[in-house]
Design an enzyme around this catalytic site. Structure first.
Site, short mmCIF file in Angstrom:
data_model
loop_
_atom_site.label_atom_id
_atom_site.label_comp_id
_atom_site.label_asym_id
_atom_site.label_seq_id
_atom_site.Cartn_x
_atom_site.Cartn_y
_atom_site.Cartn_z
N ASP A 157 11.84 -7.69 17.05
CA ASP A 157 11.19 -9.01 16.99
C ASP A 157 11.79 -9.93 15.94
O ASP A 157 11.52 -11.12 15.93
CB ASP A 157 9.69 -8.84 16.70
CG ASP A 157 8.98 -8.19 17.86
OD1 ASP A 157 9.29 -8.56 18.99
OD2 ASP A 157 8.15 -7.31 17.62
N HIS B 276 9.08 -0.44 11.27
CA HIS B 276 8.82 0.14 12.59
C HIS B 276 8.25 1.54 12.41
O HIS B 276 8.65 2.25 11.48
CB HIS B 276 10.12 0.21 13.40
CG HIS B 276 9.90 0.38 14.86
ND1 HIS B 276 9.69 1.61 15.43
CD2 HIS B 276 9.81 -0.53 15.85
CE1 HIS B 276 9.50 1.44 16.73
NE2 HIS B 276 9.57 0.16 17.02
N1 COA Z 1 6.34 -6.08 5.40
C1 COA Z 1 6.03 -5.60 4.19
N2 COA Z 1 5.75 -4.32 3.95
C2 COA Z 1 5.77 -3.49 5.01
C3 COA Z 1 6.08 -3.92 6.30
C4 COA Z 1 6.38 -5.27 6.47
N3 COA Z 1 6.69 -5.76 7.68
N4 COA Z 1 6.03 -2.89 7.15
C5 COA Z 1 5.68 -1.84 6.43
N5 COA Z 1 5.52 -2.20 5.14
C6 COA Z 1 5.17 -1.33 4.03
C7 COA Z 1 3.69 -1.00 4.02
O1 COA Z 1 2.94 -1.96 3.33
C8 COA Z 1 3.71 0.34 3.36
O2 COA Z 1 3.93 0.12 2.00
P1 COA Z 1 3.25 1.05 0.87
O3 COA Z 1 3.75 2.44 1.16
O4 COA Z 1 3.72 0.48 -0.40
O5 COA Z 1 1.77 0.91 1.10
C9 COA Z 1 4.98 0.99 3.91
O6 COA Z 1 5.86 -0.09 4.21
C10 COA Z 1 4.75 1.84 5.14
O7 COA Z 1 4.16 1.04 6.11
P2 COA Z 1 3.16 1.54 7.24
O8 COA Z 1 2.13 0.48 7.44
O9 COA Z 1 2.72 2.93 6.97
O10 COA Z 1 4.09 1.60 8.49
P3 COA Z 1 3.58 1.77 9.96
O11 COA Z 1 4.47 2.75 10.61
O12 COA Z 1 2.12 2.03 10.07
O13 COA Z 1 3.77 0.30 10.52
C11 COA Z 1 4.53 -1.56 11.63
C12 COA Z 1 4.77 -0.08 11.36
C13 COA Z 1 5.53 -2.03 12.66
C14 COA Z 1 3.12 -1.78 12.18
C15 COA Z 1 4.71 -2.33 10.29
O14 COA Z 1 6.00 -2.12 9.79
C16 COA Z 1 4.42 -3.81 10.45
O15 COA Z 1 3.27 -4.21 10.44
N6 COA Z 1 5.51 -4.65 10.63
C17 COA Z 1 5.29 -6.04 10.81
C18 COA Z 1 4.87 -6.34 12.24
C19 COA Z 1 5.98 -6.17 13.22
O16 COA Z 1 7.10 -6.62 13.01
N7 COA Z 1 5.66 -5.52 14.34
C20 COA Z 1 6.60 -5.31 15.42
C21 COA Z 1 6.87 -3.86 15.60
S1 COA Z 1 8.14 -3.61 16.81
#
Ligand code: COA
Length: 365
Positions: free
Chosen positions: A308, A260
């Site tokens: 979710d 998140h």
């Molecule tokens: N699965 C695997 N790795 C994940 C992850 C996931 N669901 N969410 C984050 N990461 C990892 C990223 O790959 C990144 O790794 P790295 O530092 O080795 O490159 C690290 O964690 C940081 O992630 P980042 O993309 O910067 O976080 P964010 O704040 O931009 O993204 C979300 C937040 C929610 C978009 C992201 O966690 C995600 O895509 N989750 C899955 C979709 C989801 O459940 N969305 C509902 C949100 S309520």
């Protein structure tokens, strides 16, 4: 300095929702979500979000009556929806249906507070009906009229599944609506505020929000969690789950329902949903798979479940099809979007950030 994705940037003042991502704390209008989930129903939460305070008993009854009376759709909407291609994305249907609904509001462009409140109450009541109606239309079934004495949660389950829900089912779905109702400046809420800040109209704000919620990084994740469970195999063993997670991590594939932008610990809404799964004794293999994924993601990446992660499991137990999970999220979040539209227009300023230009300069033709 540029912050990609506006991460960590405060862009406005708001008194609707407070989130402490480090503690895993969420409150609507100052009230912790744990208390609200225990003591309130979704319709009361709609009042709290829209008007900023809890209703007095009389106000509560009259608000519920008004909201429930608005549970009806213009027959022409159903006719129009029957013309949509049946194999289309339900969020796209919902976005189009809300846009169509706006055409039946003679005062569509009004931005006065009292008129916006009326639009909000009417749309909060109607949006779940649109989802249920589409589910029936798609299956070639009749669209039944709602029972306007019943709650939004009851009517949605009744019209969607064609069966009167039990008290337990109604309460559970009502709590799901309550938990998804509001979440600060998330992407869809922000886009609704950007839209109405141009002094466009209420419905355009909701249409923008639905389009934004549709993405798998936001409201589409609940559906993807179930797809992921199917891919792993509903009867998968611990070894199979471990191999799946390992492969995802190795290939940088996202595990849906995990992580998140704001929460750095387990999402409090996921905890509440999980407590319901326990209470109802729904610990089947799908739940066990999710728990193993949770354990591994915490160990390997320090990432935790978001709302979710468990919501899809709950929705599927209530008879809701996976393609309708994101629309059900919208059915709840419409109350939060509406509260934000009211707040934005109460003290409006056009939202117009800058970009740092990094392209070529002073080119000659
Ligand atoms: N699965 C695997 N790795 C994940 C992850 C996931 N669901 N969410 C984050 N990461 C990892 C990223 O790959 C990144 O790794 P790295 O530092 O080795 O490159 C690290 O964690 C940081 O992630 P980042 O993309 O910067 O976080 P964010 O704040 O931009 O993204 C979300 C937040 C929610 C978009 C992201 O966690 C995600 O895509 N989750 C899955 C979709 C989801 O459940 N969305 C509902 C949100 S309520």
């Amino acid at each position: 300095m540029i912050k990609p994705g506006l991460e960590g940037i405060e862009v406005a003042e708001s008194s609707i929702c407070y989130i402490d991502g480090k503690r895993g704390y969420l409150a609507y209008r100052g009230h912790p979500i744990t208390n609200l989930a225990q003591k309130c129903d979704y319709e009361t939460i709609c009042y709290l979000l829209l008007f900023g305070k809890f209703p007095k008993k009389k106000e509560q009854n009259s608000f519920k009556q008004t909201l429930r009376k608005q549970q009806s759709l213009p027959p022409s909407i159903i006719k129009v929806m029957r013309c949509f291609p049946k194999k289309t994305n339900t969020m796209a249907v919902l976005r189009t249906a809300i846009s169509t609904l706006s055409l039946y509001d003679k005062d569509m462009n009004a931005l006065e507070r009292n008129k916006l409140e009326k639009k909000a109450i009417s749309t909060i009541a109607k949006l779940p009906l649109l989802i249920a109606a589409w589910h029936r239309i798609k299956q070639g079934k009749s669209v039944e009229p709602p029972n306007r004495k019943q709650s939004i949660a009851w009517n949605f389950l009744y019209l969607y599944t064609g069966k009167k829900p039990t008290q337990e089912e109604e309460k559970l779905f009502d709590t799901c609506l309550l938990l998804h109702a509001e979440h600060g400046f998330n992407a869809s809420t922000f886009s609704s505020r950007v839209t109405v800040a141009t002094l466009s109209d209420y419905y355009s704000g909701i249409v923008s929000a639905i389009g934004t919620l549709k993405g798998p990084l936001h409201g589409g994740a609940n559906q993807k969690v179930l797809a992921m469970l199917k891919e792993i195999g509903l009867n998968a063993t611990k070894t199979k789950v471990d191999a799946f997670v390992k492969k995802c991590l190795k290939t940088k594939r996202l595990i849906m329902g995990i992580g998140h932008r704001v929460y750095k610990v387990k999402d409090p809404r996921a905890k509440i949903l999980e407590s319901y799964i326990h209470e109802l004794g729904w610990k089947d293999n799908r739940y066990k798979i999710l728990k193993r994924i949770e354990e591994l993601m915490e160990q390997e990446k320090g990432l935790y479940p978001n709302v979710d992660f468990f919501s899809g499991l709950v929705y599927s137990k209530l008879g809701i099809a996976p393609e309708d999970f994101p629309p059900v999220f919208a059915a709840a979040r419409i109350s939060g979007w509406s509260a934000h539209i009211l707040e934005q227009l109460g003290d409006n300023r056009l939202i117009r950030p800058l970009s740092k230009y990094v392209g070529k300069k002073r080119l000659t033709l």
